[in-house]
Scaffold this motif. Structure first.
Motif, PDB file in Angstrom:
ATOM      1  N   GLY A   1       1.061  -0.814   8.066  1.00  0.00           N
ATOM      2  CA  GLY A   1       2.230   0.034   7.874  1.00  0.00           C
ATOM      3  C   GLY A   1       3.004  -0.351   6.623  1.00  0.00           C
ATOM      4  N   VAL A   2       3.235  -1.656   6.454  1.00  0.00           N
ATOM      5  CA  VAL A   2       3.974  -2.129   5.281  1.00  0.00           C
ATOM      6  C   VAL A   2       3.193  -1.839   4.002  1.00  0.00           C
ATOM      7  CG1 VAL A   2       4.860  -4.173   4.112  1.00  0.00           C
ATOM      8  CG2 VAL A   2       5.207  -3.889   6.571  1.00  0.00           C
ATOM      9  N   LEU A   3       1.868  -1.998   4.075  1.00  0.00           N
ATOM     10  CA  LEU A   3       1.039  -1.710   2.900  1.00  0.00           C
ATOM     11  C   LEU A   3       1.151  -0.245   2.512  1.00  0.00           C
ATOM     12  CD1 LEU A   3      -1.070  -2.678   0.844  1.00  0.00           C
ATOM     13  CD2 LEU A   3      -2.844  -2.121   2.517  1.00  0.00           C
ATOM     14  N   ARG A   4       1.162   0.627   3.514  1.00  0.00           N
ATOM     15  CA  ARG A   4       1.298   2.065   3.238  1.00  0.00           C
ATOM     16  C   ARG A   4       2.653   2.371   2.596  1.00  0.00           C
ATOM     17  NH1 ARG A   4      -2.932   4.911   5.483  1.00  0.00           N
ATOM     18  NH2 ARG A   4      -3.771   4.032   7.410  1.00  0.00           N
ATOM     19  N   ASP A   5       3.688   1.732   3.105  1.00  0.00           N
ATOM     20  CA  ASP A   5       5.020   1.929   2.518  1.00  0.00           C
ATOM     21  C   ASP A   5       5.015   1.543   1.043  1.00  0.00           C
ATOM     22  OD1 ASP A   5       5.913   2.795   4.936  1.00  0.00           O
ATOM     23  OD2 ASP A   5       6.923   0.924   5.496  1.00  0.00           O
ATOM     24  N   LEU A   6       4.417   0.376   0.760  1.00  0.00           N
ATOM     25  CA  LEU A   6       4.358  -0.083  -0.625  1.00  0.00           C
ATOM     26  C   LEU A   6       3.621   0.928  -1.499  1.00  0.00           C
ATOM     27  CD1 LEU A   6       4.769  -2.238  -2.790  1.00  0.00           C
ATOM     28  CD2 LEU A   6       2.686  -3.358  -1.981  1.00  0.00           C
ATOM     29  N   ASP A   7       2.538   1.465  -0.936  1.00  0.00           N
ATOM     30  CA  ASP A   7       1.744   2.455  -1.673  1.00  0.00           C
ATOM     31  C   ASP A   7       2.584   3.688  -1.992  1.00  0.00           C
ATOM     32  OD1 ASP A   7      -0.751   3.429  -2.761  1.00  0.00           O
ATOM     33  OD2 ASP A   7      -0.836   4.777  -1.034  1.00  0.00           O
ATOM     34  N   ASP A   8       3.394   4.120  -1.018  1.00  0.00           N
ATOM     35  CA  ASP A   8       4.256   5.278  -1.251  1.00  0.00           C
ATOM     36  C   ASP A   8       5.245   5.007  -2.385  1.00  0.00           C
ATOM     37  OD1 ASP A   8       2.981   6.668   0.722  1.00  0.00           O
ATOM     38  OD2 ASP A   8       4.454   6.201   2.284  1.00  0.00           O
ATOM     39  N   GLN A   9       5.903   3.836  -2.319  1.00  0.00           N
ATOM     40  CA  GLN A   9       6.898   3.506  -3.345  1.00  0.00           C
ATOM     41  C   GLN A   9       6.267   3.402  -4.727  1.00  0.00           C
ATOM     42  OE1 GLN A   9       9.318   0.048  -2.325  1.00  0.00           O
ATOM     43  NE2 GLN A   9       9.082   0.546  -0.138  1.00  0.00           N
ATOM     44  N   LEU A  10       4.976   3.035  -4.732  1.00  0.00           N
ATOM     45  CA  LEU A  10       4.290   2.802  -5.998  1.00  0.00           C
ATOM     46  C   LEU A  10       3.943   4.115  -6.705  1.00  0.00           C
ATOM     47  CD1 LEU A  10       3.931   0.001  -6.930  1.00  0.00           C
ATOM     48  CD2 LEU A  10       1.673  -0.064  -5.886  1.00  0.00           C
ATOM     49  N   ALA A  11       3.801   5.172  -5.902  1.00  0.00           N
ATOM     50  CA  ALA A  11       3.369   6.459  -6.463  1.00  0.00           C
ATOM     51  C   ALA A  11       4.349   6.931  -7.526  1.00  0.00           C
ATOM     52  CB  ALA A  11       3.247   7.499  -5.349  1.00  0.00           C
ATOM     53  N   GLY A  12       3.828   7.275  -8.673  1.00  0.00           N
ATOM     54  CA  GLY A  12       4.678   7.823  -9.724  1.00  0.00           C
ATOM     55  C   GLY A  12       5.144   6.796 -10.722  1.00  0.00           C
TER      56      GLY A  12
ATOM     57  N   GLN B   1      -9.008   0.876   1.456  1.00  0.00           N
ATOM     58  CA  GLN B   1      -9.692   0.572   0.203  1.00  0.00           C
ATOM     59  C   GLN B   1      -9.027   1.296  -0.966  1.00  0.00           C
ATOM     60  OE1 GLN B   1     -12.610  -1.568  -0.423  1.00  0.00           O
ATOM     61  NE2 GLN B   1     -11.494  -1.298  -2.324  1.00  0.00           N
ATOM     62  N   GLU B   2      -8.724   2.581  -0.729  1.00  0.00           N
ATOM     63  CA  GLU B   2      -8.078   3.360  -1.805  1.00  0.00           C
ATOM     64  C   GLU B   2      -6.703   2.789  -2.124  1.00  0.00           C
ATOM     65  OE1 GLU B   2      -7.933   7.339  -0.249  1.00  0.00           O
ATOM     66  OE2 GLU B   2      -9.841   7.013   0.769  1.00  0.00           O
ATOM     67  N   ILE B   3      -5.969   2.428  -1.090  1.00  0.00           N
ATOM     68  CA  ILE B   3      -4.626   1.892  -1.313  1.00  0.00           C
ATOM     69  C   ILE B   3      -4.705   0.604  -2.119  1.00  0.00           C
ATOM     70  CG2 ILE B   3      -2.625   0.857  -0.197  1.00  0.00           C
ATOM     71  CD1 ILE B   3      -2.899   2.823   2.047  1.00  0.00           C
ATOM     72  N   SER B   4      -5.647  -0.269  -1.770  1.00  0.00           N
ATOM     73  CA  SER B   4      -5.692  -1.536  -2.504  1.00  0.00           C
ATOM     74  C   SER B   4      -6.223  -1.315  -3.920  1.00  0.00           C
ATOM     75  CB  SER B   4      -6.506  -2.585  -1.746  1.00  0.00           C
ATOM     76  OG  SER B   4      -7.768  -2.093  -1.407  1.00  0.00           O
ATOM     77  N   ASP B   5      -7.036  -0.285  -4.098  1.00  0.00           N
ATOM     78  CA  ASP B   5      -7.445   0.059  -5.467  1.00  0.00           C
ATOM     79  C   ASP B   5      -6.240   0.497  -6.295  1.00  0.00           C
ATOM     80  OD1 ASP B   5     -10.056  -0.565  -5.042  1.00  0.00           O
ATOM     81  OD2 ASP B   5     -10.762   1.488  -4.751  1.00  0.00           O
TER      82      ASP B   5
ATOM     83  N   ALA C   1       4.446  -3.780  -7.797  1.00  0.00           N
ATOM     84  CA  ALA C   1       3.182  -4.187  -7.177  1.00  0.00           C
ATOM     85  C   ALA C   1       3.180  -5.689  -6.932  1.00  0.00           C
ATOM     86  CB  ALA C   1       2.008  -3.788  -8.065  1.00  0.00           C
ATOM     87  N   ALA C   2       3.637  -6.446  -7.909  1.00  0.00           N
ATOM     88  CA  ALA C   2       3.653  -7.905  -7.776  1.00  0.00           C
ATOM     89  C   ALA C   2       4.581  -8.340  -6.647  1.00  0.00           C
ATOM     90  CB  ALA C   2       4.081  -8.538  -9.099  1.00  0.00           C
ATOM     91  N   ALA C   3       5.850  -7.903  -6.732  1.00  0.00           N
ATOM     92  CA  ALA C   3       6.832  -8.323  -5.734  1.00  0.00           C
ATOM     93  C   ALA C   3       6.439  -7.833  -4.341  1.00  0.00           C
ATOM     94  CB  ALA C   3       8.212  -7.810  -6.120  1.00  0.00           C
ATOM     95  N   GLY C   4       6.003  -6.573  -4.274  1.00  0.00           N
ATOM     96  CA  GLY C   4       5.660  -5.988  -2.978  1.00  0.00           C
ATOM     97  C   GLY C   4       4.474  -6.672  -2.323  1.00  0.00           C
ATOM     98  N   PHE C   5       3.434  -6.917  -3.098  1.00  0.00           N
ATOM     99  CA  PHE C   5       2.241  -7.511  -2.485  1.00  0.00           C
ATOM    100  C   PHE C   5       2.452  -8.980  -2.139  1.00  0.00           C
ATOM    101  CE2 PHE C   5      -1.954  -9.516  -2.473  1.00  0.00           C
ATOM    102  CZ  PHE C   5      -2.522  -8.778  -1.451  1.00  0.00           C
ATOM    103  N   VAL C   6       3.148  -9.700  -3.012  1.00  0.00           N
ATOM    104  CA  VAL C   6       3.423 -11.102  -2.703  1.00  0.00           C
ATOM    105  C   VAL C   6       4.218 -11.199  -1.400  1.00  0.00           C
ATOM    106  CG1 VAL C   6       4.807 -13.092  -3.396  1.00  0.00           C
ATOM    107  CG2 VAL C   6       3.272 -12.015  -5.038  1.00  0.00           C
TER     108      VAL C   6
ATOM    109  N   PHE D   1       2.634 -11.572   6.168  1.00  0.00           N
ATOM    110  CA  PHE D   1       1.511 -11.320   7.086  1.00  0.00           C
ATOM    111  C   PHE D   1       0.351 -12.252   6.785  1.00  0.00           C
ATOM    112  CE2 PHE D   1       3.895  -7.325   7.014  1.00  0.00           C
ATOM    113  CZ  PHE D   1       4.043  -7.089   8.366  1.00  0.00           C
ATOM    114  N   ARG D   2       0.663 -13.518   6.634  1.00  0.00           N
ATOM    115  CA  ARG D   2      -0.382 -14.490   6.284  1.00  0.00           C
ATOM    116  C   ARG D   2      -1.556 -14.457   7.240  1.00  0.00           C
ATOM    117  NH1 ARG D   2       2.740 -20.077   4.688  1.00  0.00           N
ATOM    118  NH2 ARG D   2       4.713 -19.005   4.527  1.00  0.00           N
TER     119      ARG D   2
END
Lengths: 183, 183
Positions: free
Chosen positions: A64-75, A120-124, A85-90, A96-97
DNA sequence: CTACTTTCTGACCGATCGGTCAGGGTCTGA
DNA sequence: TCAGACCCTGACCGATCGGTCAGAAAGTAG
């Protein structure tokens, strides 16, 4: 000796999280999980339709959090995309270690399961953003090294406090990312 | 229809390398390998004592180079250690991309096998050298992220020429490594 | 009490795993 | 010609896997 409703459900989930993180998804049998909980394998399969459903419920919050990050990243483009991307993924990886540890090395096969569609697409896209949407090989390679390395580090350094790990990883990423060409 | 001596041996080794790199050690059955070679599972076990021996023979060259690097690293300190660790590991990872891919995610369990004794200690020393033998968490975390990320990148970017990949990785490591305090 | 639901389990299933074994085919040297 | 080494295989083994199922135990509502 039936326990309170859904109590066992949570215990199974917690035990599975612990075992999966250590021995991986395929390396952990339903018998292993049942043994850790102190119930029978049939009980595990009473609470969860199958092994895959157990994993899916376990990973749901992180996804869920990954999807949120993906949404914010769009555009976003260039440096702004890199920063987010850096702050969000770190942050995601640190929080979620254990979930990250579960996926270690089993990514390709697990991604085939319907519960992980589009991951896979999101992490790409995430990797692309961290590379500043550049197509220079150096930038793309650096982005992959960092994303994969961060995942591994979070799974390994279970003893370091969240704040310290997050700060060290962010500093590393800012040092290591290839700067985007000024437009 | 017996083939020339040791021809099949090599074919099995090559097929195993291909399959292991894609589906991992545990995720590849002897049946899979036999199917790819076009022989029976019993033939695989005629040429190799067991599955573990097959893996050991496959990884032997890479492990030899890793041991050499470990020897050269002994005694070096500070920046010299960092430089050698970076250049040595990047070169090793690029040259043995497929072998690196085999180990993806199965490190902990595979290391228990006698054929891989001391590999854990060697990679710990390598990580320590890349961190400039510093005990600052930031340096240790950066070293782990880089080593793990490089492994992953080499396994993934199978299509990039050796030279280009090596150059990009070395540039990244030099940017990302925490500089050692001046003595 | 009875009837029903929820929770849980032992016994069992088919599939697949790594590994063994007796024996068949082929080649070679005496 | 024939014994033995080498290469290969089908059939088989015990163990383990994920998953099914009938039914026991316990709580609850009427």
């Amino acid at each position: 000796m039936a326990r309170a409703v859904s109590e066992t459900h949570g215990e199974i989930l917690a035990a599975a999280a612990r075992r999966f993180a250590v021995t991986g998804y395929r390396g952990t049998s339903l018998q292993d999980i049942a043994r850790e909980v102190g119930c029978s394998k049939a009980t595990v399969l009473y609470h969860f339709a199958n092994k895959e459903a157990l994993l899916a419920e376990l990973m749901a919050p992180a996804i869920g959090v990954l999807r949120d990050l993906d949404d914010q990243l769009a555009g976003r483009t260039g440096t702004a995309a890199q920063e987010l991307a850096a702050a969000g993924f770190v942050d995601l990886a640190v929080r979620f270690r254990r979930e990250i540890a579960v996926l270690r090395g089993e990514f390709p096969e697990l991604l085939c399961q319907p519960a992980f569609a589009h991951i896979q697409e999101i992490s790409d896209r995430l990797r692309d953003a961290l590379a500043g949407h550049s197509d220079r090989p150096g930038a793309r390679i650096a982005a992959l090294v960092l994303l994969a390395g961060i995942s591994e580090a979070c799974a390994e350094f279970a003893d370091i406090p969240d704040d310290e790990l997050r700060a060290a990883l962010l500093a590393l990423v800012r040092r290591a990312v290839e700067p985007v060409d000024a437009p």
